[in-house]
Design a protein around this motif. Structure first.
Motif, mmCIF file in Angstrom:
data_model
loop_
_atom_site.group_PDB
_atom_site.id
_atom_site.type_symbol
_atom_site.label_atom_id
_atom_site.label_comp_id
_atom_site.label_asym_id
_atom_site.label_seq_id
_atom_site.Cartn_x
_atom_site.Cartn_y
_atom_site.Cartn_z
ATOM 1 N N ALA A 21 0.761 -1.199 -0.027
ATOM 2 C CA ALA A 21 -0.063 -0.115 0.120
ATOM 3 C C ALA A 21 0.823 1.159 0.008
ATOM 4 C CB ALA A 21 -1.113 -0.070 1.204
ATOM 5 N N THR A 22 0.443 2.338 -0.666
ATOM 6 C CA THR A 22 0.832 3.689 -0.602
ATOM 7 C C THR A 22 0.624 4.047 0.706
ATOM 8 O OG1 THR A 22 -1.061 4.701 -1.386
ATOM 9 C CG2 THR A 22 0.512 3.790 -2.939
ATOM 10 N N ALA A 58 11.065 0.241 2.581
ATOM 11 C CA ALA A 58 11.459 -0.523 1.143
ATOM 12 C C ALA A 58 10.223 -0.309 0.089
ATOM 13 C CB ALA A 58 12.018 -1.885 1.443
ATOM 14 N N VAL A 59 8.865 -0.873 0.800
ATOM 15 C CA VAL A 59 7.790 -0.563 0.075
ATOM 16 C C VAL A 59 7.438 0.738 -0.406
ATOM 17 C CG1 VAL A 59 5.248 -1.264 0.097
ATOM 18 C CG2 VAL A 59 7.021 -2.990 0.962
ATOM 19 N N SER A 65 8.914 6.054 -5.679
ATOM 20 C CA SER A 65 9.639 5.949 -7.065
ATOM 21 C C SER A 65 8.590 5.753 -8.381
ATOM 22 C CB SER A 65 10.751 4.974 -7.261
ATOM 23 O OG SER A 65 10.417 3.826 -7.321
ATOM 24 N N GLU A 66 7.611 5.219 -7.919
ATOM 25 C CA GLU A 66 6.555 4.757 -9.188
ATOM 26 C C GLU A 66 5.294 5.771 -9.164
ATOM 27 O OE1 GLU A 66 5.524 0.990 -8.176
ATOM 28 O OE2 GLU A 66 7.223 -0.029 -9.308
ATOM 29 N N ARG A 67 5.205 6.618 -8.468
ATOM 30 C CA ARG A 67 4.140 7.557 -8.241
ATOM 31 C C ARG A 67 4.001 8.421 -9.434
ATOM 32 N NH1 ARG A 67 6.025 11.825 -3.439
ATOM 33 N NH2 ARG A 67 7.764 12.540 -4.654
ATOM 34 N N ILE A 69 4.332 7.652 -12.699
ATOM 35 C CA ILE A 69 3.769 6.491 -13.478
ATOM 36 C C ILE A 69 2.226 6.461 -13.260
ATOM 37 C CG2 ILE A 69 3.462 4.117 -14.232
ATOM 38 C CD1 ILE A 69 6.855 4.191 -13.671
ATOM 39 N N ARG A 70 2.020 6.433 -11.736
ATOM 40 C CA ARG A 70 0.520 6.290 -11.484
ATOM 41 C C ARG A 70 -0.145 7.474 -11.728
ATOM 42 N NH1 ARG A 70 3.021 3.757 -7.286
ATOM 43 N NH2 ARG A 70 2.492 5.322 -6.051
ATOM 44 N N GLY A 71 0.617 8.750 -11.712
ATOM 45 C CA GLY A 71 -0.070 9.877 -11.797
ATOM 46 C C GLY A 71 -0.416 10.189 -13.381
ATOM 47 N N GLY A 72 0.728 9.788 -14.087
ATOM 48 C CA GLY A 72 0.223 9.941 -15.559
ATOM 49 C C GLY A 72 -0.667 8.894 -16.072
ATOM 50 N N LEU A 73 -0.625 7.608 -15.533
ATOM 51 C CA LEU A 73 -1.844 6.748 -15.977
ATOM 52 C C LEU A 73 -3.100 7.406 -15.528
ATOM 53 C CD1 LEU A 73 -0.385 3.415 -15.026
ATOM 54 C CD2 LEU A 73 -0.640 4.269 -17.256
#
Length: 93
Positions: A21-22, A58-59, A65-67, A69-73
């Motif tokens: 989870a974020t 770590a999670v 680091s991927e946020r 990408i999620r924002g772009g999607l």
């Protein structure tokens, strides 16, 4: 530190690790602020269970680091949805 805060910190850490989870999702699930999630993981959990804190951090680092990408999607989905609505309105007219 109060017992319920310590228990919550451990629960938050386990939840993050189990569900990937974020911070935002975790805060919503536990009804706490994003700042409290960070404090639970980085400070409180680190003193209670350092190994669990490292795993949870770590999670969270991967999520961070991927946020972009999620924002772009999410933005892409928004505009696709708007485009579909506009096309349906033009077809009806």
């Amino acid at each position: 530190m109060k017992d319920y805060i310590e228990e919550r910190a451990v629960e938050v850490g386990n939840y993050i690790i189990e569900t990937k989870a974020t911070v935002r999702q975790t805060a919503k699930k536990f009804g706490i602020s994003k700042s409290t999630v960070h404090k639970d993981v980085t400070t409180r959990l680190a003193s209670l269970n350092p190994a669990l804190a490292r795993q949870a951090r770590a999670v969270l680092e991967v999520n961070k680091s991927e946020r972009h990408i999620r924002g772009g999607l999410a933005t892409r989905e928004k505009y696709l949805h708007q485009h579909m609505l506009e096309n349906n309105l033009h077809k009806k007219i």
